[in-house]
Design an enzyme around this catalytic site. Structure first.
Site, PDB file in Angstrom:
ATOM      1  N   ASP A  42     -38.060  27.264  -2.963  1.00 21.13           N
ATOM      2  CA  ASP A  42     -38.955  26.310  -3.627  1.00 21.13           C
ATOM      3  C   ASP A  42     -38.393  24.889  -3.514  1.00 21.13           C
ATOM      4  O   ASP A  42     -37.280  24.620  -3.980  1.00 21.13           O
ATOM      5  CB  ASP A  42     -39.088  26.711  -5.099  1.00 21.13           C
ATOM      6  CG  ASP A  42     -40.269  26.069  -5.786  1.00 21.13           C
ATOM      7  OD1 ASP A  42     -40.788  25.060  -5.275  1.00 21.13           O
ATOM      8  OD2 ASP A  42     -40.691  26.586  -6.833  1.00 21.13           O
ATOM      9  N   ASP A  43     -39.147  23.999  -2.879  1.00 21.13           N
ATOM     10  CA  ASP A  43     -38.726  22.595  -2.716  1.00 21.13           C
ATOM     11  C   ASP A  43     -37.462  22.450  -1.866  1.00 21.13           C
ATOM     12  O   ASP A  43     -36.689  21.507  -2.059  1.00 21.13           O
ATOM     13  CB  ASP A  43     -38.503  21.920  -4.070  1.00 21.13           C
ATOM     14  CG  ASP A  43     -39.805  21.560  -4.772  1.00 21.13           C
ATOM     15  OD1 ASP A  43     -40.854  22.064  -4.351  1.00 21.13           O
ATOM     16  OD2 ASP A  43     -39.763  20.794  -5.742  1.00 21.13           O
ATOM     17  N   CYS A  80     -46.380  23.151  -4.249  1.00 21.02           N
ATOM     18  CA  CYS A  80     -46.237  24.523  -4.749  1.00 21.02           C
ATOM     19  C   CYS A  80     -47.500  25.377  -4.765  1.00 21.02           C
ATOM     20  O   CYS A  80     -47.597  26.381  -4.049  1.00 21.02           O
ATOM     21  CB  CYS A  80     -45.668  24.475  -6.168  1.00 21.02           C
ATOM     22  SG  CYS A  80     -44.124  23.570  -6.335  1.00 21.02           S
ATOM     23  N   ARG A  84     -48.821  28.475  -2.232  1.00 23.78           N
ATOM     24  CA  ARG A  84     -48.865  29.873  -2.656  1.00 23.78           C
ATOM     25  C   ARG A  84     -50.262  30.469  -2.534  1.00 23.78           C
ATOM     26  O   ARG A  84     -50.413  31.652  -2.265  1.00 23.78           O
ATOM     27  CB  ARG A  84     -48.332  29.989  -4.086  1.00 23.78           C
ATOM     28  CG  ARG A  84     -46.825  29.883  -4.128  1.00 23.78           C
ATOM     29  CD  ARG A  84     -46.261  29.599  -5.505  1.00 23.78           C
ATOM     30  NE  ARG A  84     -44.802  29.666  -5.457  1.00 23.78           N
ATOM     31  CZ  ARG A  84     -44.017  28.721  -4.950  1.00 23.78           C
ATOM     32  NH1 ARG A  84     -44.567  27.610  -4.475  1.00 23.78           N
ATOM     33  NH2 ARG A  84     -42.716  28.851  -4.911  1.00 23.78           N
ATOM     34  N   LYS A 137     -41.762  33.364  -8.917  1.00 26.74           N
ATOM     35  CA  LYS A 137     -42.749  32.359  -9.324  1.00 26.74           C
ATOM     36  C   LYS A 137     -44.144  32.739  -8.828  1.00 26.74           C
ATOM     37  O   LYS A 137     -44.337  33.039  -7.653  1.00 26.74           O
ATOM     38  CB  LYS A 137     -42.319  31.004  -8.751  1.00 26.74           C
ATOM     39  CG  LYS A 137     -43.292  29.848  -8.957  1.00 26.74           C
ATOM     40  CD  LYS A 137     -42.642  28.554  -8.483  1.00 26.74           C
ATOM     41  CE  LYS A 137     -43.606  27.390  -8.405  1.00 26.74           C
ATOM     42  NZ  LYS A 137     -42.940  26.132  -8.044  1.00 26.74           N
ATOM     43  N   HIS A 139     -47.664  30.912 -10.034  1.00 30.48           N
ATOM     44  CA  HIS A 139     -48.223  29.567  -9.885  1.00 30.48           C
ATOM     45  C   HIS A 139     -49.574  29.516  -9.173  1.00 30.48           C
ATOM     46  O   HIS A 139     -49.907  28.522  -8.531  1.00 30.48           O
ATOM     47  CB  HIS A 139     -47.219  28.649  -9.173  1.00 30.48           C
ATOM     48  CG  HIS A 139     -47.396  27.209  -9.552  1.00 30.48           C
ATOM     49  ND1 HIS A 139     -46.877  26.165  -8.804  1.00 30.48           N
ATOM     50  CD2 HIS A 139     -48.033  26.630 -10.606  1.00 30.48           C
ATOM     51  CE1 HIS A 139     -47.177  25.023  -9.364  1.00 30.48           C
ATOM     52  NE2 HIS A 139     -47.870  25.274 -10.467  1.00 30.48           N
ATOM     53  N   HIS A 231     -35.872  24.086  -6.743  1.00 35.32           N
ATOM     54  CA  HIS A 231     -36.836  23.230  -7.451  1.00 35.32           C
ATOM     55  C   HIS A 231     -36.189  22.574  -8.675  1.00 35.32           C
ATOM     56  O   HIS A 231     -35.349  23.179  -9.341  1.00 35.32           O
ATOM     57  CB  HIS A 231     -38.016  24.108  -7.890  1.00 35.32           C
ATOM     58  CG  HIS A 231     -39.181  23.384  -8.473  1.00 35.32           C
ATOM     59  ND1 HIS A 231     -39.163  22.824  -9.729  1.00 35.32           N
ATOM     60  CD2 HIS A 231     -40.429  23.158  -7.989  1.00 35.32           C
ATOM     61  CE1 HIS A 231     -40.357  22.288  -9.987  1.00 35.32           C
ATOM     62  NE2 HIS A 231     -41.130  22.481  -8.946  1.00 35.32           N
ATOM     63  N   ASP A 336     -41.577  26.635   0.439  1.00 34.76           N
ATOM     64  CA  ASP A 336     -42.968  26.322   0.087  1.00 34.76           C
ATOM     65  C   ASP A 336     -43.380  24.898   0.440  1.00 34.76           C
ATOM     66  O   ASP A 336     -44.561  24.589   0.533  1.00 34.76           O
ATOM     67  CB  ASP A 336     -43.240  26.601  -1.397  1.00 34.76           C
ATOM     68  CG  ASP A 336     -42.527  25.643  -2.342  1.00 34.76           C
ATOM     69  OD1 ASP A 336     -41.517  25.031  -1.927  1.00 34.76           O
ATOM     70  OD2 ASP A 336     -42.972  25.509  -3.489  1.00 34.76           O
ATOM     71  N   ASN A 337     -42.423  24.002   0.615  1.00 32.64           N
ATOM     72  CA  ASN A 337     -42.711  22.626   1.031  1.00 32.64           C
ATOM     73  C   ASN A 337     -41.392  21.947   1.330  1.00 32.64           C
ATOM     74  O   ASN A 337     -40.319  22.535   1.159  1.00 32.64           O
ATOM     75  CB  ASN A 337     -43.482  21.842  -0.037  1.00 32.64           C
ATOM     76  CG  ASN A 337     -43.000  22.035  -1.459  1.00 32.64           C
ATOM     77  OD1 ASN A 337     -43.647  22.690  -2.280  1.00 32.64           O
ATOM     78  ND2 ASN A 337     -41.836  21.490  -1.768  1.00 32.64           N
ATOM     79  N   LYS A 383     -42.201  16.252   0.042  1.00 29.08           N
ATOM     80  CA  LYS A 383     -43.163  17.100  -0.656  1.00 29.08           C
ATOM     81  C   LYS A 383     -44.414  16.308  -1.047  1.00 29.08           C
ATOM     82  O   LYS A 383     -44.328  15.154  -1.451  1.00 29.08           O
ATOM     83  CB  LYS A 383     -42.495  17.671  -1.915  1.00 29.08           C
ATOM     84  CG  LYS A 383     -43.395  18.433  -2.867  1.00 29.08           C
ATOM     85  CD  LYS A 383     -42.587  18.897  -4.066  1.00 29.08           C
ATOM     86  CE  LYS A 383     -43.450  19.639  -5.097  1.00 29.08           C
ATOM     87  NZ  LYS A 383     -42.650  20.106  -6.251  1.00 29.08           N
TER      88      LYS A 383
END
Length: 553
Positions: A42-43, A80, A84, A137, A139, A231, A336-337, A383
């Protein structure tokens, strides 16, 4: 000569178009379907792990890369929830209902939760006889009808929203308000004792427990391991932080150069590749000693968070081996990014900024674009932006004896391709209707021809598209058309020569701009994209920059 070239092209096209599942994947009736593990960071930036040029200690991910395959080009959706949505359904985010975020903006494409027409890979793979497991996660929907157990997962542990403190479930300070944290295990809300756990470890431990329990079923499994690391907020365990003391004292300018050099050496980027132009951040050498130490401490914690995630992946690999399932399991790893940019400002995350040192549960710090520029090496931006730094992810695929080791290919895959890949390998039928609802057709392509060496990049008949909060992009062949919301002007880049997006070629190639912008408009209409100005919320959700201040989420 032209006839010979035409003939060769026809042979290649036939080989790809007539691709069928290899015997290694198409399990015979006496065999067992392969297990599948999807791991998402994540991130995390493109260059943070060792196998993509980073200096952070990631031996388990690097092992998967050395024994497996890496893509030079794999794309996410820059932030995010839209990422997803595409990942879980195989649809573009607007088509799945999360064109903006997990908030309702009043239109079906922006309703803030997965619609019923977009099936999750939990629903499809469970229908194909798989145990479906999720730790981490979610989301993509806060309402209980949209929770993981209601959308195809047999087991779930994790958070419903976009993030959490790593040491407790207290609300997060965002934009002067409290962002609620809902921690669940199979529809039961949990209230753990504060500072009694570290969330990354809990995600790993629950996944291990799920695998141990699932082993009794005799069924193949699908595990979606959705870490929140690294993240915001920067939280890590002291023993992991200690590993990185002094590691980043050279500063962002020098480390960015070193990462780029390693990427060239690894073959991730071409030897003549151009690194993105330096952003408007201060030169490291112009900082005071105290400033350098503060900034270095942030990156030490960030690195420790990725390190701990990698340790968890090592536990998953050990569990697979103990269960004697390692030879029949496909593992995919992505982010994710890109890393989160933004400027140094207290307003983004409220006045309760740091009540403890960086890395502790009272800290709500992050790396800002100063270090994010290093994480996203060699690309531009961060991001939430559609330049390569925002949408580029590392991609590792590992499957012993099925995927050739230490392979690096162009790839040019996208999130929408993963669900078709999993259904392909699992021989799972994607239904035209589900529980009385007509389903959306899948728009991605199976990656198996690339994973098995039939071809080196995804063969698709139309471009890849992006839109989020007015940021837009189109990728077709070597060309990429991209526009920032603030500028609202198309830029054009030749990514074969300039993936750092340093030279805008729009003025020299007006016909290409017209063609790709027309493709974009057609896609926007059929996907449900609308002008961002018509739905823009009062408090925009996205990383903070000078022109567009949101709540920093």
């Amino acid at each position: 000569m032209k006839n010979r070239i035409s003939w060769m092209a026809s042979v290649i096209l036939f080989a790809v178009s007539s691709y069928t599942l290899p015997d290694a994947y198409a399990q015979k009736s006496k065999g067992q379907k392969p297990n599948i593990i999807l791991i998402m960071a994540d991130d995390m930036g493109y260059s943070d792990i060792g196998s993509y040029g980073g200096e952070i200690n990631t031996p388990n991910l690097d092992r998967l890369a050395t024994e497996g395959l890496r893509f030079k080009e794999f794309y996410n959706n820059s932030i995010c929830a839209p990422t997803r949505a595409s990942l879980i359904t195989g649809q573009y985010p607007h088509r799945a209902g999360l064109g903006y975020f997990d908030v309702d903006l009043g239109l079906p494409a922006y309703q803030g939760f997965l619609n019923k027409q977009s099936l999750t890979f939990g629903e499809v793979l469970r229908g194909a006889g798989y145990s479906t497991l999720l730790s981490g996660k979610w989301h993509v929907g806060k309402d209980s009808l949209s929770w993981p157990n209601q959308r195809g997962f047999d087991q779930f542990y994790g958070v419903l929203g976009g993030g959490a403190n790593y040491f407790n479930d207290y609300p997060m300070p965002l934009g002067g308000r409290d962002y609620p944290v809902v921690l669940l295990e199979n529809n039961k809300k949990l209230k753990p004792k504060p500072d009694s756990y570290y969330f990354t470890d809990e995600i790993t431990n629950h996944a291990v427990n799920f695998l141990d329990e699932q082993d009794k079923s005799g069924k193949p499994f699908f595990l979606y391991l959705a870490y929140t690391a690294p993240h915001w907020p920067l939280h890590a365990l002291p023993e992991d932080i200690a590993k990185y003391k002094g590691k980043f004292d050279q500063g962002w300018d020098e480390l960015r150069k070193q990462r780029h050099a390693r990427q060239i050496q690894l073959g991730i980027v071409p030897a003549d590749s151009k690194i993105a132009q330096r952003d408007d951040i201060p030169a490291w050498e112009n900082l005071t000693y105290d400033e350098q130490k503060l900034w270095a401490s942030r990156m030490e914690v960030y690195a420790a968070m990725i390190d701990r995630m990698d340790q968890g992946i090592g536990k998953i690999l050990s569990t697979l081996k103990a269960l004697k399932k390692d030879d029949n399991t496909l593992i995919i790893f992505i982010s994710d990014n890109g890393a989160e940019g933004g400027t140094y400002t207290l307003g983004a995350r409220g006045k309760r900024y740091n009540s403890g040192p960086v890395g502790t549960s009272g800290s709500f710090d992050y790396v800002y674009k100063n270090w994010a520029q290093v994480s996203n090496t060699p690309f531009r931006s961060y991001k939430n932006n559609m330049h390569e730094g925002g949408i580029s992810s590392p991609f590792i695929a590992w499957y012993p004896k099925k995927i050739k080791g230490n392979t690096i290919v162009k790839g040019t895959g996208h999130l929408i391709d993963l669900a078709p890949t999993f259904y392909d390998i699992a021989q799972a039928k994607y239904p035209s209707s589900f529980q009385g609802t007509t389903t959306h057709n899948l728009v991605g392509k199976s990656l198996l021809p690339v994973l098995t060496g039939v071809t080196t990049e995804v063969n698709r008949s139309e471009p890849i598209f992006w839109e989020r909060a007015g940021n837009r992009a189109v990728r077709k062949g070597k060309w990429k058309l991209v526009s920032d919301y603030e500028k609202n002007k198309w830029e054009l880049y030749d990514l074969e020569k300039d993936r750092g997006e340093t030279t805008d070629l729009a003025d020299q190639n007006p016909q290409v701009v017209r063609e790709l912008s027309f493709d974009y408009q057609q896609w926007a209409v059929r996907t449900g994209v609308v002008d961002y100005e018509t739905i823009k919320p009062k408090d925009a959700i996205g990383p903070v920059n000078e022109k567009k201040k949101g709540d920093g989420k």
